[in-house]
Design a protein around this motif. Sequence first.
Motif, PDB file in Angstrom:
ATOM      1  N   GLN A 175       5.697  42.494   5.719  1.00  0.00           N
ATOM      2  CA  GLN A 175       6.925  42.146   6.493  1.00  0.00           C
ATOM      3  C   GLN A 175       7.968  43.441   6.489  1.00  0.00           C
ATOM      4  O   GLN A 175       9.061  43.251   8.109  1.00  0.00           O
ATOM      5  CB  GLN A 175       8.089  41.865   4.870  1.00  0.00           C
ATOM      6  CG  GLN A 175       9.532  41.275   4.843  1.00  0.00           C
ATOM      7  CD  GLN A 175      10.419  41.576   3.626  1.00  0.00           C
ATOM      8  OE1 GLN A 175       9.781  41.803   2.400  1.00  0.00           O
ATOM      9  NE2 GLN A 175      11.511  41.196   3.352  1.00  0.00           N
ATOM     10  N   LYS A 176       7.644  44.516   6.280  1.00  0.00           N
ATOM     11  CA  LYS A 176       8.427  45.935   6.882  1.00  0.00           C
ATOM     12  C   LYS A 176       7.690  46.256   7.646  1.00  0.00           C
ATOM     13  O   LYS A 176       8.458  46.705   9.391  1.00  0.00           O
ATOM     14  CB  LYS A 176       8.427  46.975   5.813  1.00  0.00           C
ATOM     15  CG  LYS A 176       9.273  46.881   4.410  1.00  0.00           C
ATOM     16  CD  LYS A 176      10.758  46.052   4.495  1.00  0.00           C
ATOM     17  CE  LYS A 176      11.287  45.942   3.366  1.00  0.00           C
ATOM     18  NZ  LYS A 176      12.344  44.876   3.111  1.00  0.00           N
ATOM     19  N   SER A 185      14.563  34.366   6.495  1.00  0.00           N
ATOM     20  CA  SER A 185      16.166  34.576   7.142  1.00  0.00           C
ATOM     21  C   SER A 185      16.544  36.279   8.232  1.00  0.00           C
ATOM     22  O   SER A 185      16.506  36.015   8.982  1.00  0.00           O
ATOM     23  CB  SER A 185      17.627  34.781   6.331  1.00  0.00           C
ATOM     24  OG  SER A 185      18.711  35.776   6.974  1.00  0.00           O
ATOM     25  N   GLN A 186      15.739  36.928   7.617  1.00  0.00           N
ATOM     26  CA  GLN A 186      15.616  38.256   7.793  1.00  0.00           C
ATOM     27  C   GLN A 186      14.133  38.216   9.420  1.00  0.00           C
ATOM     28  O   GLN A 186      14.811  39.053  10.646  1.00  0.00           O
ATOM     29  CB  GLN A 186      14.959  39.788   7.271  1.00  0.00           C
ATOM     30  CG  GLN A 186      15.043  40.965   7.108  1.00  0.00           C
ATOM     31  CD  GLN A 186      14.784  41.917   5.427  1.00  0.00           C
ATOM     32  OE1 GLN A 186      13.779  41.601   5.103  1.00  0.00           O
ATOM     33  NE2 GLN A 186      14.896  42.937   6.111  1.00  0.00           N
ATOM     34  N   VAL A 221      15.739  34.865   1.490  1.00  0.00           N
ATOM     35  CA  VAL A 221      15.940  36.637   2.094  1.00  0.00           C
ATOM     36  C   VAL A 221      15.711  36.925   3.320  1.00  0.00           C
ATOM     37  O   VAL A 221      15.453  37.266   4.168  1.00  0.00           O
ATOM     38  CB  VAL A 221      15.942  36.878   1.163  1.00  0.00           C
ATOM     39  CG1 VAL A 221      15.992  38.923   2.060  1.00  0.00           C
ATOM     40  CG2 VAL A 221      17.251  36.854   0.550  1.00  0.00           C
ATOM     41  N   ILE A 222      13.915  36.640   2.886  1.00  0.00           N
ATOM     42  CA  ILE A 222      12.691  37.309   3.743  1.00  0.00           C
ATOM     43  C   ILE A 222      12.576  36.032   5.103  1.00  0.00           C
ATOM     44  O   ILE A 222      12.919  36.292   6.166  1.00  0.00           O
ATOM     45  CB  ILE A 222      11.546  36.860   3.244  1.00  0.00           C
ATOM     46  CG1 ILE A 222      11.243  38.053   2.181  1.00  0.00           C
ATOM     47  CG2 ILE A 222      10.985  37.496   4.239  1.00  0.00           C
ATOM     48  CD1 ILE A 222      10.080  38.307   1.483  1.00  0.00           C
ATOM     49  N   ILE A 276       9.702  44.194  10.543  1.00  0.00           N
ATOM     50  CA  ILE A 276      10.764  44.023  11.403  1.00  0.00           C
ATOM     51  C   ILE A 276      10.986  45.333  12.139  1.00  0.00           C
ATOM     52  O   ILE A 276      11.874  45.251  12.866  1.00  0.00           O
ATOM     53  CB  ILE A 276      11.768  43.911   9.740  1.00  0.00           C
ATOM     54  CG1 ILE A 276      11.750  42.879   9.088  1.00  0.00           C
ATOM     55  CG2 ILE A 276      13.051  44.591   9.736  1.00  0.00           C
ATOM     56  CD1 ILE A 276      12.369  41.576   9.564  1.00  0.00           C
ATOM     57  N   ARG A 332      16.809  36.267  12.160  1.00  0.00           N
ATOM     58  CA  ARG A 332      17.606  36.980  12.886  1.00  0.00           C
ATOM     59  C   ARG A 332      16.955  37.877  13.273  1.00  0.00           C
ATOM     60  O   ARG A 332      17.315  38.652  14.233  1.00  0.00           O
ATOM     61  CB  ARG A 332      18.611  37.438  11.908  1.00  0.00           C
ATOM     62  CG  ARG A 332      18.019  38.867  11.235  1.00  0.00           C
ATOM     63  CD  ARG A 332      19.263  39.423  10.161  1.00  0.00           C
ATOM     64  NE  ARG A 332      19.418  39.581   9.417  1.00  0.00           N
ATOM     65  CZ  ARG A 332      19.012  39.834   8.124  1.00  0.00           C
ATOM     66  NH1 ARG A 332      19.067  38.717   7.488  1.00  0.00           N
ATOM     67  NH2 ARG A 332      19.019  40.433   7.268  1.00  0.00           N
ATOM     68  N   ASN A 333      15.942  38.748  13.083  1.00  0.00           N
ATOM     69  CA  ASN A 333      15.248  39.995  13.572  1.00  0.00           C
ATOM     70  C   ASN A 333      13.963  39.554  14.810  1.00  0.00           C
ATOM     71  O   ASN A 333      13.060  39.761  16.010  1.00  0.00           O
ATOM     72  CB  ASN A 333      14.159  40.743  13.007  1.00  0.00           C
ATOM     73  CG  ASN A 333      15.413  41.538  12.396  1.00  0.00           C
ATOM     74  OD1 ASN A 333      15.620  43.006  13.201  1.00  0.00           O
ATOM     75  ND2 ASN A 333      15.349  41.449  10.824  1.00  0.00           N
TER      76      ASN A 333
END
Length: 467
Positions: A16-17, A101-102, A98-99, A20, A105-106
């Motif tokens: 995930q990180k 959405s993150q 939350v994940i 992003i 939006r990226n």
Amino acid sequence: MADFDIAVIGSGPGGQKAAIAAAKLEKRVVVIERRNMIGGVCINTGTIPSKTLREAVLYLTGLNQREMYGQSYRVKDEITVGDLGIRTQHVIGREIDVIRSQLSRNHVAVVTGTATFAGPNTLDVHDEQGRDVKVSAEKIIIATGTRPARPESVEFDEQTIIDSDGILHLQAVPESLVVVGAGVIGIEYASMFAALGTKVTVVERRERMLDFCDLEIVEALKYHLRDLAVTFRFGESVAAVERRPRGALALLESGKKIPAQTVMYSAGRQGMTDELCLDLAGLAADSRGRIPVDDHYRTAVPHIYAVGDVIGFPSLAATSMEQGRIAAHHACEEPLPGIHHLQPIGIYTIPEISFIGRTEDELTKSQVPFEVGISRYRELARGQIIGDTYGMLKLLVSPEDRSLLGVHVFGTGATELLHIGQAVMGCGGTIDYLVDAVFNYPTLAESYKVAALDAMNKLRRVARFEL
């Protein structure tokens, strides 16, 4: 031209990180994840469910309030798996939102299915409906994580004989539980079920548990677990587990027999690489499914990276996140400095343990002189207010320059409290700062000032004797 600049296999903390970070660097990014596993093992079966379960146990049993209101104090007398599950499912659901959405939006594309290599830059993604999608990328980051290791000699049945994933699917809170393996996961679950009133026996082939932790802290934890009626069998191995109508019988190599409703194996973890067809990308994993990497998290194939638990130690969500970010930046040719050598460790037993830096044993072995400063929660007003009279904070201090060599915390909020010591160590500070600082009162953070004063007084005493 490839479909994407970066393809990330897995959406746990590392994946995930990484996704992003690459998206922030304006790259075309895709994340490949199995259906219903957004957030990876961390969100769905590992870190988040186990820590939420712990919080539910502490709240429903009223364990932390018994110092104040008596040993018979309970928020709820009959605690069911349903009671524990409500909170867990709520948190998992929110975290997945939350994940999602993150990533959205990226502008990170998400492809659902299981990925396998079809070549060094190509992935086949197979979904549950039998559909196949081909994804190509210039750089690939493997963040597939791990699953509980299952010894072939053990017949797991998901109810009587389970691994740590199976804990979340139990139909009822067991009356008795044998935990095989006193590693971090085994001890965390042992303490939770002991708090629920389960009769817990821990079997560990080594002579002590958590041998990377400070011995005094581990002894304090053992004392508290024994207070919750946990039985320890160190230096023992399980030879076999026999299923019986009322549960299971664990047979130890020493000849002992331990009856239990449920047996949980916590035998380490296995990298999830067996379905990746690594050989088609020119890669190979070791016997535990781990992929070797260099300091930039590059594998033997320079455009393929691996991060998180799949590369082995330290296998923590916190470090996986940082590994993902660093790997993504390197893959995007904007390299970052490596991970700071000071890494905090948090163990969510009941009570918590957290530490950073070196232990007394390590310093003694390296012949590095140190002084110890200790603060006990029972001497702090906040400790009395919250009913924690057993917690402690220990500072290991260099007598030469008064720098911090290690910080070890046991008790309520240990994993949060540790970061004050981490900040001082990371900035190269000394205990002089802690001695002179004003802390909010009443707080547990005050323990830093108390421990720093204790160490300073001991150092002053030694200096007086040397005159």
